[in-house]
Structure formats: C-alpha cells, structure tokens
Write a protein that holds these residues in place. Structure first.
Motif, PDB file in Angstrom:
ATOM      1  N   ASP A 125      18.132  39.991   7.587  1.00  0.00           N
ATOM      2  CA  ASP A 125      16.849  40.431   7.146  1.00  0.00           C
ATOM      3  C   ASP A 125      15.892  39.303   7.002  1.00  0.00           C
ATOM      4  OD1 ASP A 125      17.615  42.842   6.882  1.00  0.00           O
ATOM      5  OD2 ASP A 125      18.128  43.247   4.590  1.00  0.00           O
ATOM      6  N   LEU A 126      16.306  38.354   6.253  1.00  0.00           N
ATOM      7  CA  LEU A 126      15.387  37.053   6.337  1.00  0.00           C
ATOM      8  C   LEU A 126      15.257  36.645   7.678  1.00  0.00           C
ATOM      9  CD1 LEU A 126      14.163  35.191   4.189  1.00  0.00           C
ATOM     10  CD2 LEU A 126      16.267  33.783   4.461  1.00  0.00           C
ATOM     11  N   ALA A 127      15.979  36.505   8.457  1.00  0.00           N
ATOM     12  CA  ALA A 127      15.728  35.813   9.897  1.00  0.00           C
ATOM     13  C   ALA A 127      14.848  37.073  10.520  1.00  0.00           C
ATOM     14  CB  ALA A 127      17.154  36.186  10.666  1.00  0.00           C
ATOM     15  N   GLU A 128      14.638  38.295  10.356  1.00  0.00           N
ATOM     16  CA  GLU A 128      13.397  39.015  10.994  1.00  0.00           C
ATOM     17  C   GLU A 128      12.254  38.618  10.446  1.00  0.00           C
ATOM     18  OE1 GLU A 128      13.527  41.409  13.323  1.00  0.00           O
ATOM     19  OE2 GLU A 128      15.604  40.556  13.563  1.00  0.00           O
ATOM     20  N   PHE A 129      12.172  38.313   8.950  1.00  0.00           N
ATOM     21  CA  PHE A 129      10.931  37.758   8.390  1.00  0.00           C
ATOM     22  C   PHE A 129      10.699  36.416   8.741  1.00  0.00           C
ATOM     23  CE2 PHE A 129       9.297  35.781   4.527  1.00  0.00           C
ATOM     24  CZ  PHE A 129       7.880  36.295   4.304  1.00  0.00           C
ATOM     25  N   GLN A 130      11.419  35.529   9.028  1.00  0.00           N
ATOM     26  CA  GLN A 130      11.064  34.236   9.614  1.00  0.00           C
ATOM     27  C   GLN A 130      10.807  34.450  11.225  1.00  0.00           C
ATOM     28  OE1 GLN A 130      15.345  33.274   8.767  1.00  0.00           O
ATOM     29  NE2 GLN A 130      14.568  31.703   6.992  1.00  0.00           N
ATOM     30  N   ARG A 131      11.360  35.165  11.950  1.00  0.00           N
ATOM     31  CA  ARG A 131      10.680  35.476  13.298  1.00  0.00           C
ATOM     32  C   ARG A 131       9.288  36.193  13.241  1.00  0.00           C
ATOM     33  NH1 ARG A 131      16.054  37.652  14.412  1.00  0.00           N
ATOM     34  NH2 ARG A 131      17.428  35.796  15.367  1.00  0.00           N
ATOM     35  N   ALA A 132       9.253  36.945  12.227  1.00  0.00           N
ATOM     36  CA  ALA A 132       7.715  37.369  12.512  1.00  0.00           C
ATOM     37  C   ALA A 132       6.686  36.423  11.836  1.00  0.00           C
ATOM     38  CB  ALA A 132       7.600  38.834  11.174  1.00  0.00           C
ATOM     39  N   LEU A 133       7.046  35.571  11.235  1.00  0.00           N
ATOM     40  CA  LEU A 133       6.331  34.193  10.935  1.00  0.00           C
ATOM     41  C   LEU A 133       6.237  33.369  12.278  1.00  0.00           C
ATOM     42  CD1 LEU A 133       7.196  33.621   7.318  1.00  0.00           C
ATOM     43  CD2 LEU A 133       5.053  34.912   8.219  1.00  0.00           C
ATOM     44  N   ALA A 134       7.076  33.672  13.490  1.00  0.00           N
ATOM     45  CA  ALA A 134       6.947  32.746  14.518  1.00  0.00           C
ATOM     46  C   ALA A 134       7.831  31.522  14.340  1.00  0.00           C
ATOM     47  CB  ALA A 134       5.547  32.414  15.083  1.00  0.00           C
ATOM     48  N   LEU A 135       8.648  31.692  13.491  1.00  0.00           N
ATOM     49  CA  LEU A 135       9.843  30.619  13.070  1.00  0.00           C
ATOM     50  C   LEU A 135      11.096  30.726  13.980  1.00  0.00           C
ATOM     51  CD1 LEU A 135       9.444  30.677   9.208  1.00  0.00           C
ATOM     52  CD2 LEU A 135       8.415  29.241  10.682  1.00  0.00           C
ATOM     53  N   THR A 136      11.652  29.684  14.156  1.00  0.00           N
ATOM     54  CA  THR A 136      12.625  29.739  15.357  1.00  0.00           C
ATOM     55  C   THR A 136      13.883  29.841  14.407  1.00  0.00           C
ATOM     56  OG1 THR A 136      11.476  28.327  16.859  1.00  0.00           O
ATOM     57  CG2 THR A 136      13.788  28.581  17.333  1.00  0.00           C
ATOM     58  N   VAL A 137      14.494  30.782  14.632  1.00  0.00           N
ATOM     59  CA  VAL A 137      16.128  31.083  13.991  1.00  0.00           C
ATOM     60  C   VAL A 137      17.062  31.934  15.067  1.00  0.00           C
ATOM     61  CG1 VAL A 137      15.181  31.349  11.703  1.00  0.00           C
ATOM     62  CG2 VAL A 137      15.288  33.121  13.050  1.00  0.00           C
ATOM     63  N   GLU A 138      18.028  31.644  15.024  1.00  0.00           N
ATOM     64  CA  GLU A 138      19.233  32.125  15.809  1.00  0.00           C
ATOM     65  C   GLU A 138      20.328  32.859  15.289  1.00  0.00           C
ATOM     66  OE1 GLU A 138      20.556  29.255  18.770  1.00  0.00           O
ATOM     67  OE2 GLU A 138      18.807  28.183  18.533  1.00  0.00           O
ATOM     68  N   THR A 139      20.470  33.930  15.512  1.00  0.00           N
ATOM     69  CA  THR A 139      21.465  34.750  14.620  1.00  0.00           C
ATOM     70  C   THR A 139      23.076  34.311  15.232  1.00  0.00           C
ATOM     71  OG1 THR A 139      21.021  36.807  15.810  1.00  0.00           O
ATOM     72  CG2 THR A 139      20.394  36.642  13.506  1.00  0.00           C
ATOM     73  N   LEU A 140      23.988  34.384  14.538  1.00  0.00           N
ATOM     74  CA  LEU A 140      25.317  33.625  15.306  1.00  0.00           C
ATOM     75  C   LEU A 140      26.273  34.797  14.935  1.00  0.00           C
ATOM     76  CD1 LEU A 140      25.447  30.095  13.669  1.00  0.00           C
ATOM     77  CD2 LEU A 140      24.749  30.832  16.198  1.00  0.00           C
ATOM     78  N   THR A 141      27.190  35.300  15.815  1.00  0.00           N
ATOM     79  CA  THR A 141      28.205  35.990  15.538  1.00  0.00           C
ATOM     80  C   THR A 141      29.270  35.157  14.795  1.00  0.00           C
ATOM     81  OG1 THR A 141      29.261  35.509  17.553  1.00  0.00           O
ATOM     82  CG2 THR A 141      27.571  37.546  17.653  1.00  0.00           C
ATOM     83  N   ALA A 142      30.482  35.885  14.546  1.00  0.00           N
ATOM     84  CA  ALA A 142      31.492  35.178  13.844  1.00  0.00           C
ATOM     85  C   ALA A 142      32.209  34.129  14.887  1.00  0.00           C
ATOM     86  CB  ALA A 142      32.488  36.094  13.358  1.00  0.00           C
TER      87      ALA A 142
END
Ligand code: GLY
Length: 384
Positions: free
Chosen positions: A110-127
């Motif tokens: 959820d936080l990653a979605e918010f970060q992306r909405a602010l044009a921040l670079t985050v990558e989600t990682l699978t296990a």
C-alpha cells in the motif's frame, strides 16, 4: 573571558558541525559550543539515508526536504572527504523493506502505491526475488520492497569529518555547556557559558537537538521540541551478511539493520518518550535483538559490541524547526527527529544562506520554528 564571533553555534552534532563548516567556508568567524561534541543523537544514529523508505503518509512537506537533502549527499560527501582526507562511510547500497507476515507485506505494498503516486522509484519484490537479493534473510519471508536510491552513511565518521572540516575552515570548538543566551534589547548577542566565560556573536544558531527544549529563549518564543529516546545495538561479524539496508516490521514493531562493509551491523531503533533519560533498557535490547534475529538469523552468531542511546529532537509533526524565530540574532536548526543525519546537508546549506543573506530558503516555509507557537498567527503575513 569573552570571545567574539560572527556566528555562535550551540551544539556539535552533525547539524551544528555542518552549519559551522558551511558558515566558516563563507568566511564567517564561527564558534561551536558543546560540552561533549558528537556524543548526542549523532552518536546513536544508524545513518540510514532513506527518504523514500521512511516516508510516512502525512509527511508530504518533509519528503520534499528529505529528497532535496539526499540529492545533496554525494557532492557534500565528496567535498567533505577531499577537504579532510576522512572517509564518512557513504554507501550507495539501496534499502529493502521486508514484511514478516502477509499483512506486513500488504501494508508495504500500500505504501509503495502511495510512493509511486508521488513519482518515487520503488520496486516490489516477490519472496523469490527477495531471497535472490538477500539470501541470508530468514526463509519464509513473504516478500518486500526495494528502494535503490536509499543509502547509508556512518554517523560517527561523519561527525569526525565535519569536526575536522569545520576546524580546517577556521571554526573554533569550545567544549563547554551553554548556560544561557545573552540578550540585549530583545536581540540575541551570543551565549554565556557554564564556566563563566561568554561568546558574543552577531548570530546564534540553536543546533543542540533535543536540548534546545531546555534553552530559555527571549520574548514569547517556545520551541516545540522534545526528546524521543532511541537505542541502537552495535554488532560485529563477517562481512557480507547483508548487501542492502534492511527494514522490517516484525509483529507490528519496526526494526532496521544497517550493514557496514567491514561486517559491523547496526540494529535500530527504539522510540521512547522518556524525557532526558539516556539509560539503555534491557527489554528494548531484547526486543531489538529478537526482531533483528527473526529477520536475519545469523545475528545470533555476531558479537554484541555495544548499545548506544540518543535523544531525537522530536516535534509535533515530525518535521524540523528551521529559520528565524522572531528574535534578532537567533536562528533555529533543530527538531530533525528521525532525520537528522539525512537532513544535514540541506540544513547546513540553508542556514549558511540565511546567515549570509538574511533570508531563509523559501522551501523552508513549512518548517517555520514558530508554527506551533502562540505567536505564529502574527507571523503569517511575513510569509506571503
Ligand atoms: N531514522 C531512524 C531512526 O530515527 O530511528
């Protein structure tokens, strides 16, 4: 004895020393006053430079400031290291946040979605991706988030370099306690010291972190700063256990692991409202070790070198107090809360600008030192 300076800086942690360095570089005479330089919050900090990873939902203004400061870090470090010949341990290692359970991971995403909405670079990682990136983390972690732009620095090394840099640039360090501000006709004109001596100065910068709460300021000025105790654990082991800073939530409690390249590891941190009590608490040490070991089992084999305790200068909105406080001769640079090390470059540059030109950066409007004070209402007009 009386000394005279253009600038007196109260506090020789990372903020005060960086302000002194920058001001001295601009040919101001500077005196920094601290009974025990570098021994406060700077000595306990782990040195995460993580504006994206440590973003909180309601801290949009703070994000602009932390991103600005993170962007200044590479040049700041290059300049400081070449001026002093000292390594400050700046490592572009990236930061991984991990969930302990599925619900922790859902919160991270959820936080990653918010970060992306602010044009921040985050990558989600699978296990599986998490495991490839950090193979020694506990098996079974459900996944995580990678922020490649969040890094680290070593606070004690940064303190040592800033102290040397400030001294090389001409600043004087006085190892004394400030007893009070010197005030003449409602203008701050320096400080009186505990040994009976004094320093007169055209500008006095309050950069003593949580201890600013104990300073008597003239007029109606009250700084909304309070101590928030943080304990960090310092361990030593074989290099290579982790290649990124790792941050996790274990059973709802945050914990972070900051690996140095020589095998040292810093585990942090508690967040305690305990006034000015600096004593480490066994229960906190236990909880941090338990949670860190849950994420990285090899913690159990490492040597526990020590526990450090510091007082973050907390504020009601977790953002710093920066700029003038309605009193001539007085500049405030405290309240950095969880971000003192990260915000060091932007604070030092902005305070040096303010000292040189008389004007604070316009980006500092949200960080008005008096925004929580009863006199704030009278000051609104000065920003428009
Ligand atoms: N920035 C990490 C801490 O304050 O614990």
């Amino acid at each position: 004895m009386m000394r005279t300076s253009d600038v007196a800086v109260i506090g020789a942690g990372v903020i005060g020393l960086a302000v002194a360095w920058r001001a001295a570089q601009r040919d101001m005479t500077v005196t920094v006053i601290d009974p025990s330089p570098g021994s406060g919050a700077s000595s306990a900090a782990a040195g995460m430079l993580a504006p994206v990873t440590e973003l909180h939902y309601a801290e949009r203004d703070l994000l602009d400031l932390t991103l600005d400061s993170a962007a200044r870090y590479p040049e700041f470090v290059t300049e400081l290291e070449s001026a002093t010949g000292l390594d400050v341990g700046y490592r572009r290692c990236g930061t991984v946040s991990v969930g302990w359970m599925g619900s922790d991971l859902a919160a991270l995403r959820d936080l990653a979605e918010f970060q992306r909405a602010l044009a921040l670079t985050v990558e989600t990682l699978t296990a599986a991706e998490l495991r490839r990136l950090e193979p020694l983390l506990a098996p079974g972690l459900p996944g995580g988030v990678l922020v490649t732009g969040d890094h680290q620095v070593e606070p004690p090394a940064l303190v040592a370099a800033l102290r040397t840099g400030a001294t090389f640039a001409g600043a004087q360090l006085v190892e004394q306690r400030v007893a009070s501000l010197r005030v003449d006709s409602e203008t701050v004109v320096g400080v009186d010291l505990a040994d009976g001596s004094a320093i007169t100065a055209g500008e006095t910068v309050v950069a003593c972190g949580a201890w600013a709460a104990l300073l008597d300021l003239p007029g109606d000025v009250e700084l909304a700063v309070r101590p928030v105790k943080g304990q960090t654990l310092h361990l030593s082991g074989d290099p290579g256990a982790l290649s990124h800073v790792v941050r996790g939530e274990v059973r709802g409690a945050p914990v972070y692991l900051v690996p140095r390249s020589d095998g040292r590891l810093v585990i942090g941190a508690s967040s305690e409202e305990a006034g000015f009590d600096l004593r480490p608490r066994a229960g906190v040490v236990h909880d941090l070790l338990r949670d860190a070991q849950a994420l990285l089992p090899s913690v159990a084999e490492m040597e526990l070198v020590g526990v450090r305790t510091g007082l973050r200068p907390g504020t009601p909105d977790n953002s710093p107090l920066l700029g003038r406080a309605g009193v001539d001769g007085l500049v405030i640079a405290t309240g950095h809360h969880r971000n003192g090390v990260l915000l060091t470059p932007v604070t030092a540059d902005g305070v040096a600008d303010l000292l040189e030109t008389g004007t604070a950066p316009t980006a500092w409007k949200p960080f008005d030192p008096l925004r929580f004070s009863p006199v704030r209402v009278d000051r609104e007009a000065s920003w428009s």
